[in-house]
Design a protein around this motif. Structure first.
Motif: not given
Length: 318
Positions: A193-195, A155-157, A201-202, A163-165
């Motif tokens: 990714q949920y944005a 989930r990203s803003d 959803v990409p 980000r995959f760290d």
């Protein structure tokens, strides 16, 4: 009965005008891989354009599940809450697929919500994924029974910036996901990714990510593809892409990857008439449900009374 026109809503496939060009191109390339060259997004509503009815149903089940994830993201749910909304909708759509085709066209779907599991079940750290999705059916997987998708949801803003760290007790999450990405056997590792600002959803296969430069980020607007197109593309017949030939091969693989730790596999199955003898012999969902009922002593009539599909499943490796 639900109307096909309503179910295949173009709202779920049309891109907003501001969608990055490369993302649209990547998605179109995936689309053409299963609909043929020159295909358009408007063709997705026509089951005759697909190689099998099951493939058409899978696409729209994934499209509706993605839409549910978008809605849940807009509703400020956390990552696990969005994933639960995604899986619940996917399960519901698979169950009602027979509204359009008897028996759901042979489509079979099962999943494991790894993000909800605790010891002694297999944990996310072992495979780098928080969702296991199994897609099966001889009409869909032409050279076998099933293919497996290990999905890490984020989930990203920040829209397309992935980000995959993330680290876990076994090292980097992305490294664990890379280890289970094995298309030759019929297994795929990917991120989705949920944005909040994106109406879709990409996704991206882990094989397209690079972190040798120490940068654990990727621009999905450049290398990503919309999730339903990517997943349906992966069910096709390609050189150097395998599949699991039968139930035994699939169970052996899952036990190998999970190191014999239990998995709670939930089945989503379309209602409809019996399949042919050849198909029912390798029917993933029937096998899973039968195993679960036998192990837990739950009768078929009692199971049907359970309103939530997540209560159907079984444990592997116990």
């Amino acid at each position: 009965m639900r109307k096909q026109l309503d179910w295949c809503s173009m709202r779920l496939v049309e891109f907003p005008i501001e969608t990055p060009v490369n993302f649209q191109k990547n998605t179109l390339i995936n689309l053409e891989s299963f609909l043929g060259g020159g295909a358009r997004f408007s063709d997705l509503g026509d089951p005759r354009k697909f190689s099998s009815p099951a493939q058409w149903l899978l696409y729209w089940c994934m499209a509706h599940a993605s839409d549910a994830a978008v809605e849940a993201t807009s509703g400020a749910k956390n990552e696990d809450g969005v994933s639960r909304a995604f899986l619940d909708e996917l399960s519901q759509q698979a169950k009602t697929a027979s509204s359009f085709l008897d028996g759901g066209g042979g489509l079979q779907i099962a999943y494991n919500a790894i993000f909800e599991q605790c010891e002694p079940a297999m944990k996310e750290a072992a495979v780098g994924a928080d969702i296991l999705l199994i897609v099966a059916g001889s009409p869909l997987i032409s050279d076998g029974l099933a293919r497996v998708f290990w999905i890490q949801a984020k989930r990203s803003d920040s829209g397309f910036n992935l980000r995959f760290d993330q680290e876990n007790k076994n090292g980097l999450q992305v490294e664990a996901l890379s280890r289970v990405h094995d298309p030759i056997r019929g297994a795929f590792g990917l991120y989705m990714q949920y944005a909040k600002e994106l109406p879709y959803v990409p996704s991206v296969p882990v094989s397209k990510l690079s972190w040798t430069d120490g940068k654990y980020s990727a621009d999905l607007s450049a290398i990503g593809v919309r999730l339903p197109e990517f997943l349906v593309m992966c069910t096709g017949k390609y050189r150097n892409v395998g599949s699991f030939a039968d139930i035994g091969a699939l169970k052996a693989y899952l036990e190998e990857v999970s190191e014999m730790k239990p998995l709670y596999i939930v089945t989503a199955m379309a209602d409809g008439p019996e399949y042919s003898q050849k198909l029912s012999k390798n029917h993933l969902l029937s096998t899973i449900s039968d195993y679960y009922r036998e192990k837990l002593g739950i009768a078929k009539s009692h199971q049907r009374e359970k309103g939530r599909e997540r209560e159907r499943g079984f444990e592997l490796g116990m």
